[in-house]
Structure formats: C-alpha cells, structure tokens
Design an enzyme around this catalytic site. Sequence first.
Site, mmCIF file in Angstrom:
data_model
loop_
_atom_site.group_PDB
_atom_site.id
_atom_site.type_symbol
_atom_site.label_atom_id
_atom_site.label_comp_id
_atom_site.label_asym_id
_atom_site.label_seq_id
_atom_site.Cartn_x
_atom_site.Cartn_y
_atom_site.Cartn_z
ATOM 1 N N THR A 18 0.925 -1.240 -0.015
ATOM 2 C CA THR A 18 0.027 0.143 0.110
ATOM 3 C C THR A 18 0.909 1.317 0.085
ATOM 4 O OG1 THR A 18 -1.854 -1.088 1.147
ATOM 5 C CG2 THR A 18 -1.762 1.400 1.455
ATOM 6 N N SER A 72 2.287 -7.942 -0.052
ATOM 7 C CA SER A 72 2.837 -8.997 0.693
ATOM 8 C C SER A 72 2.107 -10.251 0.959
ATOM 9 C CB SER A 72 3.477 -8.222 2.034
ATOM 10 O OG SER A 72 2.132 -7.967 2.591
ATOM 11 N N THR A 103 1.706 -4.158 4.156
ATOM 12 C CA THR A 103 1.481 -4.612 5.759
ATOM 13 C C THR A 103 1.067 -5.816 6.022
ATOM 14 O OG1 THR A 103 -0.626 -3.518 5.654
ATOM 15 C CG2 THR A 103 0.982 -2.039 6.192
ATOM 16 N N ASP A 104 0.375 -6.559 5.295
ATOM 17 C CA ASP A 104 -0.290 -7.772 5.547
ATOM 18 C C ASP A 104 0.585 -8.943 6.108
ATOM 19 O OD1 ASP A 104 -2.518 -6.604 4.404
ATOM 20 O OD2 ASP A 104 -2.562 -8.125 2.690
HETATM 21 N N1 ASP Z 1 -2.154 -5.860 0.269
HETATM 22 C C1 ASP Z 1 -1.211 -4.926 1.040
HETATM 23 C C2 ASP Z 1 0.107 -5.840 1.311
HETATM 24 O O1 ASP Z 1 0.198 -6.130 2.291
HETATM 25 C C3 ASP Z 1 -1.922 -4.154 2.075
HETATM 26 C C4 ASP Z 1 -0.823 -3.349 2.728
HETATM 27 O O2 ASP Z 1 0.322 -2.977 2.340
HETATM 28 O O3 ASP Z 1 -1.369 -2.599 3.625
HETATM 29 O O4 ASP Z 1 0.907 -5.646 0.574
#
Ligand code: ASP
Length: 331
Positions: A15, A62, A95-96
């Site tokens: 993100t 991720s 963040t995932d």
């Molecule tokens: N889908 C994203 C990831 O983990 C979500 C994020 O970055 O917050 O890559």
Amino acid sequence: MRDKPNIVVLGTGGTIAGRGASHANTAAYACSVLTIDEVLAVLPQAHALANLRTEQLLQTGSENFNNEHLLLIGKRVSDMLEDADVDGVVLTHGTDTIEETAYFLHLTLKSVKPVVVVGSMRPPSAMSSDASLNLYEAICVAGHPASRGRGVLVVSNDEIHTARDVVKTNSFKLEAFGSPYGPLGYVVEGQPRYYRTTSRDHTVMTPWSIDRIESLPKVDIVYAYGALDEQAIVTFLGNTDGLVYAGTGNGNVAEHLVGALRRAARDGVQVVRASRTGSGVVVRDGAQPDSDYGWIVVDDQVPQKARILLMLAMSGEPKERDALQAAFHRY
Ligand code: ASP
C-alpha cells in the site's frame, strides 16, 4: 565520521506504493504501482535525514510472498549490510505479512546495523495517508545509532516495534500494529526514543545465517474450530514437514482431532501446538500431554510467526524434537 548516515531503501510494493483513483480511497486502490523513487519523491525531507540510495527489489502485495520471496529479501538485505558504506537498511513492504518477513530477517541477519521494515495502511494518494510519515520515521530510526543491535524493527504510527513481537492487529485503521508487551519505543519529533529491549535472542545471536540458507522446509498452519474436519489435517500428511496447529484457547485440540495430530507426529511431521487467540502462552503438557504425543508447544508466538521459527529450526541438519522445542523458548 559522516555528516549523515548512509541508508539504503529497498522497495517491495504494498500500500505504501499504492495509488487510488480519488483521495477518499483508503481501501479501493491499486497496490504496488509506485516505484520506491516515486514514493520518496514526495518526501524531500527524507534527504535531510540521510544519504539515501534506493533499489526496487520487488513490486507486489505482501500477501503474495512465499518462502522464495523471504530468501530473496533476506539475501539482498544481508548484501547491503555487508557494505561498509551502508549504515542501515529500510525495507518498504506491504503491511499484510510485514511481521513474517521482519521476524524472518530478525532471526537470520548477521549484523548489528539497524534494519527497519515499514509499510502504510493508506496509499500516498489517500487523505491522511500514513505513507510519508511512516517512511520518514523509518529512515530516522534506521539512521540513528541507538537503533543498532536491537534486531529488526517495524515502524508504524509513531511506534517502534521489535520484529519478534509485532503483529498486524487491525485490517484498516492507521493504528494497525501492536506488540503484546508494547512497542520498544516511539518516534518523537524525528528521533527514536527507546524504553525497553527484547530479551529473546536475534540476529547475531541465532544459529541461522541467511547467507547459508538456500531453501526452507514446508510448514503449514491449520486454524482450529469445533467443527473442523480431521481431513484438514490428514490432507497435509505426506505433504508437509511441519504443522502449526492454531488451536482454540490454550492450544486446545478437539477430541476428534487428537488422533490425526498424533499420527502426524508419528509420521515425522513436526506438530506445534499454538493458539488462535493472538496472545498468551501455550503451556507444555498442560491441556495435552505434548511429551507423550511428540508435540511441540509454541510458547507465546502467533501461528504465522511460529511457522517462520519452525522452518528455521528445522533447516539444516535434522534436529531432535527437544531442540525444536528449545527454539520456541529461546527466540
Ligand atoms: N495488500 C497490501 C500488502 O500487504 C496491504 C498493505 O500494504 O497494507 O501488500
């Protein structure tokens, strides 16, 4: 003595590299579309903190990361840390699964130089995005001498977390990360302020070096509920090297599932009894006779990070179960 630290910023997507069609898009946006240079271009203040070098290592969410991604990231970060011209590394990441990559690095990098993993909950295009501030604070932390020797850190929402403890605990809020024993410290006005250290071994204190790991064993996770069919466990037999059982409460195992997990252990699959509660300790030989059944207990680690630790503990020479159990109480 340099006037500013030399920091490498490695981009992997997420993100923090996303873009929405409108400023109101905090959840509907394209993930992993901005390069790390584009993300930094709107953060000129970062150049006052450090001499920055960038590299686009990956460009994907991720949730897609598998063991090969972990190895690739680990080896590249390790290369960077070996360079005498590099004082610290910032890894931008979705963040995932940030906690899994960060914990993997925390256990396998052989350096006291700061490594900070950072993401954001809102893309740079959204209102009140946390992308620029999180990245700015990650660079502050990576470039500060007080961050050396603390293991891998995750910076989010003004908090500095140890990779060992941090977990994503919320799916959409800016305050999305927590550690069961609290953060190590805060970032205050562009300066890290530490209040505690982790007492568990990491980086230079572990037996695992990313430079020597070429592959990882297969470890899977089974998430428990009362109606779980034993077939969910049986399916993995012959198909996996280790199984983290995310049991209810204190790692409890429904009566009808005990047989399948005992069979797994007899067949040489390493079974780790964990908890789906998200915090707390699973007590060895408490709710289940782990010693009799040949099972391991997780101590206090969450299932997704127990998977990382079990893969590392099982890597290399075959290990006795006692040695694998000891790893869960040490790292
Ligand atoms: N889908 C994203 C990831 O983990 C979500 C994020 O970055 O917050 O890559």
